[in-house]
Design a protein around this motif. Structure first.
Motif, PDB file in Angstrom:
ATOM      1  N   ASP A  23     -27.753  18.043 -21.604  1.00 48.20           N
ATOM      2  CA  ASP A  23     -27.705  17.985 -23.058  1.00 48.20           C
ATOM      3  C   ASP A  23     -27.821  16.547 -23.555  1.00 48.20           C
ATOM      4  N   PHE A  24     -27.147  15.624 -22.868  1.00 50.72           N
ATOM      5  CA  PHE A  24     -27.124  14.221 -23.283  1.00 50.72           C
ATOM      6  C   PHE A  24     -28.529  13.625 -23.271  1.00 50.72           C
ATOM      7  N   SER A  25     -29.263  13.900 -22.206  1.00 53.86           N
ATOM      8  CA  SER A  25     -30.603  13.341 -22.057  1.00 53.86           C
ATOM      9  C   SER A  25     -31.714  14.278 -22.515  1.00 53.86           C
ATOM     10  N   ARG A  26     -31.315  15.480 -22.954  1.00 48.96           N
ATOM     11  CA  ARG A  26     -32.284  16.488 -23.401  1.00 48.96           C
ATOM     12  C   ARG A  26     -33.365  16.726 -22.358  1.00 48.96           C
ATOM     13  N   ARG A  27     -32.938  16.939 -21.122  1.00 44.99           N
ATOM     14  CA  ARG A  27     -33.878  17.322 -20.086  1.00 44.99           C
ATOM     15  C   ARG A  27     -34.536  18.639 -20.483  1.00 44.99           C
ATOM     16  N   PRO A  28     -35.807  18.790 -20.173  1.00 49.11           N
ATOM     17  CA  PRO A  28     -36.517  19.990 -20.640  1.00 49.11           C
ATOM     18  C   PRO A  28     -35.987  21.275 -20.027  1.00 49.11           C
ATOM     19  N   ARG A  29     -35.778  22.302 -20.866  1.00 44.27           N
ATOM     20  CA  ARG A  29     -35.565  23.648 -20.361  1.00 44.27           C
ATOM     21  C   ARG A  29     -36.923  24.170 -19.918  1.00 44.27           C
TER      22      ARG A  29
ATOM     23  N   GLU B 204     -42.916  26.886 -15.894  1.00 46.83           N
ATOM     24  CA  GLU B 204     -42.162  25.770 -15.332  1.00 46.83           C
ATOM     25  C   GLU B 204     -43.071  24.616 -14.906  1.00 46.83           C
ATOM     26  N   LEU B 205     -44.165  24.954 -14.236  1.00 48.34           N
ATOM     27  CA  LEU B 205     -44.997  23.911 -13.642  1.00 48.34           C
ATOM     28  C   LEU B 205     -45.589  22.979 -14.688  1.00 48.34           C
ATOM     29  N   ARG B 206     -46.044  23.525 -15.813  1.00 51.63           N
ATOM     30  CA  ARG B 206     -46.692  22.668 -16.805  1.00 51.63           C
ATOM     31  C   ARG B 206     -45.698  21.724 -17.478  1.00 51.63           C
ATOM     32  N   GLN B 207     -44.412  22.084 -17.484  1.00 54.80           N
ATOM     33  CA  GLN B 207     -43.412  21.159 -18.019  1.00 54.80           C
ATOM     34  C   GLN B 207     -43.016  20.109 -16.992  1.00 54.80           C
ATOM     35  N   VAL B 208     -42.813  20.542 -15.727  1.00 55.37           N
ATOM     36  CA  VAL B 208     -42.472  19.576 -14.679  1.00 55.37           C
ATOM     37  C   VAL B 208     -43.646  18.636 -14.433  1.00 55.37           C
ATOM     38  N   MET B 209     -44.846  19.065 -14.744  1.00 52.86           N
ATOM     39  CA  MET B 209     -46.030  18.216 -14.654  1.00 52.86           C
ATOM     40  C   MET B 209     -45.862  16.951 -15.498  1.00 52.86           C
ATOM     41  N   MET B 210     -45.206  17.088 -16.653  1.00 51.90           N
ATOM     42  CA  MET B 210     -45.078  15.955 -17.579  1.00 51.90           C
ATOM     43  C   MET B 210     -43.711  15.302 -17.572  1.00 51.90           C
ATOM     44  N   HIS B 211     -42.663  16.051 -17.208  1.00 51.04           N
ATOM     45  CA  HIS B 211     -41.303  15.524 -17.268  1.00 51.04           C
ATOM     46  C   HIS B 211     -40.508  15.975 -16.061  1.00 51.04           C
ATOM     47  N   ASN B 212     -39.725  15.063 -15.542  1.00 50.69           N
ATOM     48  CA  ASN B 212     -38.907  15.401 -14.386  1.00 50.69           C
ATOM     49  C   ASN B 212     -37.654  16.140 -14.836  1.00 50.69           C
ATOM     50  N   ALA B 213     -37.594  17.422 -14.552  1.00 49.48           N
ATOM     51  CA  ALA B 213     -36.427  18.226 -14.919  1.00 49.48           C
ATOM     52  C   ALA B 213     -35.334  18.149 -13.875  1.00 49.48           C
ATOM     53  N   VAL B 214     -35.659  17.620 -12.706  1.00 54.92           N
ATOM     54  CA  VAL B 214     -34.733  17.633 -11.569  1.00 54.92           C
ATOM     55  C   VAL B 214     -34.140  16.241 -11.360  1.00 54.92           C
TER      56      VAL B 214
ATOM     57  N   ALA C 209     -30.776  11.253 -25.904  1.00 50.67           N
ATOM     58  CA  ALA C 209     -32.146  11.626 -26.274  1.00 50.67           C
ATOM     59  C   ALA C 209     -32.179  12.569 -27.463  1.00 50.67           C
ATOM     60  N   ASP C 210     -31.135  12.567 -28.294  1.00 54.63           N
ATOM     61  CA  ASP C 210     -31.186  13.369 -29.500  1.00 54.63           C
ATOM     62  C   ASP C 210     -32.179  12.726 -30.463  1.00 54.63           C
ATOM     63  N   PRO C 211     -32.728  13.483 -31.409  1.00 54.70           N
ATOM     64  CA  PRO C 211     -33.771  12.936 -32.284  1.00 54.70           C
ATOM     65  C   PRO C 211     -33.362  11.662 -33.012  1.00 54.70           C
ATOM     66  N   LEU C 212     -32.122  11.589 -33.511  1.00 53.88           N
ATOM     67  CA  LEU C 212     -31.699  10.404 -34.251  1.00 53.88           C
ATOM     68  C   LEU C 212     -31.664   9.176 -33.343  1.00 53.88           C
ATOM     69  N   SER C 213     -31.117   9.346 -32.139  1.00 57.08           N
ATOM     70  CA  SER C 213     -31.072   8.222 -31.202  1.00 57.08           C
ATOM     71  C   SER C 213     -32.473   7.770 -30.820  1.00 57.08           C
ATOM     72  N   GLN C 214     -33.367   8.727 -30.627  1.00 58.60           N
ATOM     73  CA  GLN C 214     -34.727   8.380 -30.274  1.00 58.60           C
ATOM     74  C   GLN C 214     -35.439   7.657 -31.410  1.00 58.60           C
TER      75      GLN C 214
ATOM     76  N   ALA D 114     -41.241  19.940 -28.052  1.00 56.29           N
ATOM     77  CA  ALA D 114     -41.901  19.074 -29.032  1.00 56.29           C
ATOM     78  C   ALA D 114     -41.417  17.631 -28.953  1.00 56.29           C
ATOM     79  N   LEU D 115     -40.094  17.423 -28.815  1.00 56.13           N
ATOM     80  CA  LEU D 115     -39.546  16.067 -28.828  1.00 56.13           C
ATOM     81  C   LEU D 115     -40.070  15.251 -27.652  1.00 56.13           C
ATOM     82  N   LYS D 116     -40.103  15.852 -26.468  1.00 51.19           N
ATOM     83  CA  LYS D 116     -40.531  15.125 -25.279  1.00 51.19           C
ATOM     84  C   LYS D 116     -42.048  15.010 -25.182  1.00 51.19           C
ATOM     85  N   ASN D 117     -42.763  16.003 -25.676  1.00 52.84           N
ATOM     86  CA  ASN D 117     -44.205  16.045 -25.463  1.00 52.84           C
ATOM     87  C   ASN D 117     -45.018  15.425 -26.593  1.00 52.84           C
ATOM     88  N   MET D 118     -44.411  15.233 -27.752  1.00 51.56           N
ATOM     89  CA  MET D 118     -45.150  14.655 -28.881  1.00 51.56           C
ATOM     90  C   MET D 118     -45.726  13.278 -28.572  1.00 51.56           C
TER      91      MET D 118
END
Length: 327
Positions: free
Chosen positions: A155-161, A167-177, A239-244, A317-321
């Motif tokens: 939650d703190f870092s807003r790792r992608p669900r 799953e693969l197309r998200q892990v392709m762009m962001h490390n969920a692990v 990684a909440d929108p305001l902090s970002q 949207a937040l991570k991929n924009m």
């Protein structure tokens, strides 16, 4: 796969704990003590130091005298590999049915190995032990003195669900692990090795292999204290929108540079992945990875269409924009 029952009927299986060290003397004693306190005791510790100038290895050797589990220190004469290649080297040496990466500066909660092993073995029971499986859990974020910063790293870092089937197309762009809060099986290790030079990090590569060729298993419990002390190779950031927005407003050039560098790195990693495993992927996943890897060769309109047609923004949207804007 051989499993032996322990007292009380618990299923026990050997786990190789892979500890990559580099000038970790300050925090190593607490991490090693947390390994000693694990409720799952069927493990071996493999340690590889990357050229420390402190007494990291002396600390490990002294601690090893007081435990019953085997400890092997890998001394191959190489230094300066960096965290990812250090762990990749340990993965190549590991031969246990399961493996768990271990950072030198965290603290594992006592049930960490037991919880993660149950998650992987449950997946194996349904999918078979020849299926590459990686379980990954949440973490508690703490400061250098182990004082709580956040109950949930996810939650703190807003790792992608990871939407099921996507799953693969998200892990392709962001490390969920987060590698230090994961546990994999031998089938995953065999399929993922060797970790290519194009991999952004060892745990990211393992996550890609599990997402594309096997199973990623989310464990919604914090299993470690994830220490933030200013010296982490990679760390947790709010990684909440305001902090970002505040960060981008104050560090526009740096934020732009980091996103552009990450876009290039993930495209390179995706290309290496699809080149090696493309024949084993479903057609849709294969085409998505191929197109992502070759975004730089597409027209401006085609690059934007790639993100929109494959619903990348809808997923996260937040991570991929930033990738959408920079592509």
């Amino acid at each position: 796969m051989a499993r032996r029952p322990a007292e009380g009927g618990e299923t026990m299986s050997r786990i190789d704990i892979l500890l990559a060290t580099y000038n970790g003397a300050r925090f190593l004693p607490e991490q090693l003590a947390s390994l000693s306190a694990q409720s799952h005791y069927d493990w071996r510790l493999l340690v590889r130091d990357d050229g420390s100038s402190d007494n990291s290895l002396a600390i490990v050797r002294e601690w090893a005298k007081g435990i019953s589990q085997p400890v092997e220190i890998i001394e191959d004469g190489r230094t300066g590999l960096g965290a990812s290649l250090n762990f990749a080297t340990l993965l190549e040496i590991s031969d246990a049915p399961y493996f768990a990466c271990c950072d030198q500066d965290d603290v594992w909660l006592p049930e960490k190995l037991s919880i993660m092993l149950r998650a992987v073995q449950s997946a194996e029971d349904s999918a078979g032990s020849d299926m590459p499986i990686l379980a990954y859990s949440d973490l508690r974020v703490v400061d250098g003195g182990l004082n709580l910063i956040a109950e949930s790293f996810r939650d703190f870092s807003r790792r992608p669900r990871l939407p099921r089937g996507r799953e693969l197309r998200q892990v392709m762009m962001h490390n969920a692990v987060t590698g230090c809060a994961s546990l994999g099986n031998a089938a995953l290790r065999a399929k993922a090795l060797p970790v290519p030079p194009q991999a952004s990090m060892h745990d990211w590569w393992l996550g890609l292999v599990a997402a594309g060729l096997g199973k990623l298993v989310w464990v919604p419990h914090a299993t470690i204290l994830y220490r933030q002390h200013g010296g982490n190779t990679l760390g947790a950031n709010a990684a909440d929108p305001l902090s970002q927005l505040r960060y981008v407003a104050s560090n526009a050039g740096e934020a732009l540079g980091r996103s552009r560098k990450l876009l290039v790195a993930t495209r390179r990693q995706a290309g290496a992945f699809v080149n090696r495993y493309g024949d084993a992927l479903g057609e849709q996943d294969r085409v998505i990875l191929q197109n992502y890897a070759r975004l730089g060769q597409m027209s401006w309109a085609s690059r934007k269409a790639f993100f929109l047609q494959n619903r990348m923004l809808a997923d996260n949207a937040l991570k991929n924009m930033p990738f959408f804007l920079l592509a």
